[in-house]
Motif scaffolding. Structure first.
Motif, PDB file in Angstrom:
ATOM      1  N   ASP A   1       0.797  -1.172  -0.136  1.00 18.38           N
ATOM      2  CA  ASP A   1       0.101  -0.070   0.007  1.00 18.38           C
ATOM      3  C   ASP A   1       0.822   1.085  -0.158  1.00 18.38           C
ATOM      4  O   ASP A   1       0.589   2.193  -0.622  1.00 18.38           O
ATOM      5  CB  ASP A   1      -1.092  -0.163   1.299  1.00 18.38           C
ATOM      6  CG  ASP A   1      -1.989  -1.169   1.087  1.00 18.38           C
ATOM      7  OD1 ASP A   1      -2.232  -1.668   0.063  1.00 18.38           O
ATOM      8  OD2 ASP A   1      -2.592  -1.477   2.128  1.00 18.38           O
ATOM      9  N   ASP A   2       2.005   1.219   0.619  1.00 20.49           N
ATOM     10  CA  ASP A   2       2.975   2.280   0.814  1.00 20.49           C
ATOM     11  C   ASP A   2       3.942   2.439  -0.156  1.00 20.49           C
ATOM     12  O   ASP A   2       5.055   2.833   0.145  1.00 20.49           O
ATOM     13  CB  ASP A   2       3.385   2.510   2.087  1.00 20.49           C
ATOM     14  CG  ASP A   2       4.136   1.356   2.470  1.00 20.49           C
ATOM     15  OD1 ASP A   2       4.136   0.306   1.944  1.00 20.49           O
ATOM     16  OD2 ASP A   2       4.901   1.358   3.422  1.00 20.49           O
TER      17      ASP A   2
ATOM     18  N   TRP B   1       4.999   5.852  -1.641  1.00 14.54           N
ATOM     19  CA  TRP B   1       5.734   6.527  -0.761  1.00 14.54           C
ATOM     20  C   TRP B   1       7.077   5.925  -0.860  1.00 14.54           C
ATOM     21  O   TRP B   1       8.301   6.791  -0.500  1.00 14.54           O
ATOM     22  CB  TRP B   1       5.028   6.459   0.497  1.00 14.54           C
ATOM     23  CG  TRP B   1       5.798   7.327   1.693  1.00 14.54           C
ATOM     24  CD1 TRP B   1       5.370   8.559   2.070  1.00 14.54           C
ATOM     25  CD2 TRP B   1       6.835   6.769   2.632  1.00 14.54           C
ATOM     26  NE1 TRP B   1       6.148   9.201   3.065  1.00 14.54           N
ATOM     27  CE2 TRP B   1       7.225   8.072   3.535  1.00 14.54           C
ATOM     28  CE3 TRP B   1       7.581   5.816   2.818  1.00 14.54           C
ATOM     29  CZ2 TRP B   1       8.020   8.079   4.652  1.00 14.54           C
ATOM     30  CZ3 TRP B   1       8.466   5.578   3.744  1.00 14.54           C
ATOM     31  CH2 TRP B   1       8.972   6.858   4.532  1.00 14.54           C
TER      32      TRP B   1
END
Length: 260
Positions: A241-242, A245
Motif C-alpha cells: 500500500d505504501d 511513498w
C-alpha cells in the motif's frame, strides 16, 4: 612683479604638463584594457586563444566598468563554448543515430519477408494459430519500425494493440481475458505512437507471468468534457500500500529502464 609673473606662468605650464601626462597615462591604461577586450572578442570570433596579457590578469578583482565588461564577456564566452560543445555532441549523436537507422533499415525487409513466408507455410499446412501469430507479429514490427509520426489516429494504435493481444491470447489461452471499451466515434482522437500497447504489456507481465490465475485486462477510453481518458486496468498485480511513498523517498529502487 614681472619675475613673479614669469614664475607663475612657468609653474602653471609645468602643472598643466604634469596633469596632461597623468591624464594620458590614465587614458592609456583605460584604453589598453579596452583594446584587450576588443582583441579578446576578435580572437574569440576567429576561434583563437585570448591574448597573453589577459592570461595573468584577474579582472574579477576589479569593481569598475572595465572589470565588469571583461568578466561579463568571459562568462558569455564560457556559456557559448558550453553550448557549442553540447551542440557538437548532439550532432555526433544524431549522426550515429542516422547511421544506425540506415543499418537497421536493411534488417526489417528480411524479417518481413521471413514472416510472410512463415505465414504462407502455416496457412498451407492449416496451422491457423501460427498464421495468426506470425501475421500479428509482422504488424507489430511494422508499427514499431515504420512509425515516424509523433501522433497517430487512435484506430491505428488500437490495431497495434489488437495484434499484440492476439499473440498473447494464443500464448496464454483461457488465462487471459481482454476487454476493450471505446466510443463509437474515435476518428478525431489522436494519441502518441505506441502509448497504449506498452501499458497493456506491463499490466500483462506483472499479472500473468507471476500467477496461474485468470487475468482480466480492460482498456477503457472515455470522454470527459473535451478530454479523452485512456485507462488500462488489470487483475493479479499485488504491491504494498505504501509503495509509492517508498519510491518517492528512495527506500525502494525501481526496476527497468524507466521509459514508462
Amino acid at each position: 612683479i614681472h619675475t613673479v609673473l614669469i614664475r607663475m606662468i612657468l609653474f602653471s605650464a609645468v602643472v598643466v604638463m604634469i596633469a596632461l601626462f597623468l591624464a594620458l597615462l590614465l587614458l592609456r591604461r583605460i584604453l589598453h584594457h579596452l583594446d584587450l577586450l576588443v582583441e579578446k572578442i576578435r580572437r574569440f570570433g576567429q576561434g583563437l586563444q585570448d591574448p597573453e596579457d589577459t592570461a595573468h590578469y584577474d579582472y574579477s578583482l576589479r569593481t569598475d566598468e572595465i572589470g565588469q565588461l571583461h568578466v561579463s564577456f568571459d562568462e558569455m564566452k564560457s556559456n557559448v563554448k558550453t553550448l557549442r560543445d553540447k551542440n557538437y555532441e548532439k550532432q555526433l549523436l544524431l549522426r550515429d543515430t542516422n547511421i544506425k537507422m540506415l543499418q537497421q533499415q536493411i534488417n526489417p525487409h528480411f524479417l518481413y519477408n521471413t514472416l510472410d513466408t512463415l505465414n504462407w507455410m502455416a496457412q498451407k499446412y492449416g496451422a491457423d494459430d501460427i498464421s495468426t501469430m506470425v501475421r500479428s507479429l509482422g504488424n507489430l514490427f511494422r508499427a514499431a519500425v515504420n512509425s515516424k509520426e509523433d501522433l497517430i489516429p487512435l484506430k491505428m494504435e488500437l490495431d497495434v494493440l489488437k495484434d499484440y493481444i492476439r499473440i498473447q491470447q494464443i500464448r496464454f489461452g483461457d488465462r487471459l481475458d481482454f476487454q476493450l471499451h471505446v466510443p463509437d466515434d474515435i476518428s478525431n482522437i489522436y494519441v502518441p505512437t505506441l502509448c497504449i500497447q506498452p501499458l497493456v504489456e506491463n499490466a500483462l507481465k506483472y499479472a500473468l507471468e507471476f500467477s496461474d490465475d485468470v487475468c482480466h485486462i480492460t482498456v477503457t477510453i472515455s470522454e470527459k468534457d473535451t478530454v479523452y481518458q485512456i485507462t488500462v486496468a488489470n487483475t493479479g498485480s499485488h504491491f504494498e500500500d505504501d509503495l509509492i511513498w517508498k519510491l518517492e523517498h528512495r527506500q525502494v529502487t525501481p526496476q527497468g529502464s524507466g521509459v514508462g
